[in-house]
Design an enzyme around this catalytic site. Structure first.
Site, PDB file in Angstrom:
ATOM      1  N   GLY A  64      14.491  -2.024  -5.895  1.00  0.00           N
ATOM      2  CA  GLY A  64      13.655  -3.023  -6.551  1.00  0.00           C
ATOM      3  C   GLY A  64      12.412  -3.449  -5.803  1.00  0.00           C
ATOM      4  O   GLY A  64      11.780  -4.440  -6.164  1.00  0.00           O
ATOM      5  N   ASP A  80       5.267  -3.365 -10.938  1.00  0.00           N
ATOM      6  CA  ASP A  80       5.153  -2.731  -9.623  1.00  0.00           C
ATOM      7  C   ASP A  80       3.735  -2.237  -9.354  1.00  0.00           C
ATOM      8  O   ASP A  80       3.143  -2.555  -8.317  1.00  0.00           O
ATOM      9  CB  ASP A  80       6.133  -1.560  -9.506  1.00  0.00           C
ATOM     10  CG  ASP A  80       7.580  -2.012  -9.437  1.00  0.00           C
ATOM     11  OD1 ASP A  80       7.850  -3.218  -9.618  1.00  0.00           O
ATOM     12  OD2 ASP A  80       8.461  -1.159  -9.207  1.00  0.00           O
TER      13      ASP A  80
END
Length: 312
Positions: free
Chosen positions: A108, A155
């Protein structure tokens, strides 16, 4: 040319963001490093230094490859291919790309996005083409989408723009001002507690079955409202912990993550899991007066510990 790109953590709002609520992400100085050099061969050579793996491709092959067939090299290759296509460049000289990363994978922190964004910057820089941040982020998003089938902007945007981002409905705004200044002065630990037992998609599907999830997401959104106004570490840490307690109600934590969060609460200002859950990482807001005790307790567990700060 050497490019260094950050990784990212979710400070607040994981899972809620899937349902149109906000998440707050932060770029951190756990970095990947991409080095690009011209070579005399008619080849593109990729070296994954941490995995001790290398790959060579003929210059005229790169346009026609399917990056998904290349395992650990797929993100880097897709980034090279898409950047060359976007810039409309037919490579005439060979180059070598060396990739090193401090970022633990599959937990993550955006390790693949970090390498993707770094590669896009390296290849465009190699050809003396200056891409704007929105072009880099869009190219990065398309790489992730091509490799994964679907993607979130979280991201690639956080890693491109750095600092603090508020993400909602696959759009973002950069948060500046007092909140950013406050976080610049915070020291965090990322604790890689355990390998994730389930993929993100599985965890998202399980959360979807929880009947009162919307109430939980609304509570998480209130936590974000409070967090954005806070300027002291004690209160900010308490809100991190509150977010963790709400994530526990979504059944995405594990006994090991809870144990690490408990240590972070006792010897830091606060802690929470970060990312999809089911294992992976905990983020702890460090209380520097108790940092020795914090590290002593964490070292009794089978974990990997990374110091980090916001990267801007």
């Amino acid at each position: 040319m050497i490019i260094e790109t950050p990784s990212k953590v979710i400070l607040f709002g994981e899972h809620a963001v899937v349902y149109g609520y906000r998440a707050i992400s932060m770029a951190i100085d756990l970095t990947s490093t991409i080095e690009i050099k011209e070579t005399q061969e008619d080849e593109i050579i990729l070296n994954l230094n941490d995995l001790n793996k290398s790959l060579g491709l003929n210059l005229n092959e790169i346009k026609n490859i399917n990056p998904n067939n290349f395992g650990d090299f797929k993100y880097c290759l897709c980034a090279i291919k898409n950047t060359l296509d976007y810039l409309n460049i037919e490579p005439k000289t060979g180059f070598k790309i060396n990739i090193s990363s401090k970022i633990p994978i599959s937990c993550g922190l955006g390790s693949s996005a970090s390498i993707t964004i770094g590669t896009i910057k390296a290849v465009s820089g190699f050809y003396n083409k200056e891409l704007k941040d929105d072009e880099i982020a869009k190219l990065g998003y398309m790489v992730e989408k091509e490799i994964q089938g679907k993607a979130s902007i979280t991201d690639t945007s956080t890693i491109t723009y750095k600092g603090i981002l508020e993400i909602k409905n696959n759009k973002f705004r950069k948060i500046k001002g007092e909140f950013e200044e406050f976080l610049k002065n915070c020291k965090f630990l990322i604790v890689y507690a355990e390998k994730r037992k389930k993929k993100t998609a599985e965890l998202v599907n399980e959360v979807a079955k929880i009947e009162n999830k919307d109430e939980i997401f609304k509570e998480i959104d209130k936590v974000i409202d409070e967090a954005l106004k806070i300027k002291n570490k004690e209160d900010f840490g308490k809100l991190m912990t509150k977010n963790h307690e709400l994530l526990k109600k979504l059944n995405i934590s594990t006994p090991k993550l809870d144990r690490i969060v408990d240590i972070g609460n006792r010897f830091g200002f606060g802690a929470k899991l970060t990312g999809a859950g089911g294992g992976g990482c905990v983020i702890i807001l460090v209380n520097e007066e108790k940092e020795k005790e914090l590290l002593k307790e964490l070292n009794k567990e089978d974990v990997r510990i990374f110091n980090c700060r916001m990267m801007n």
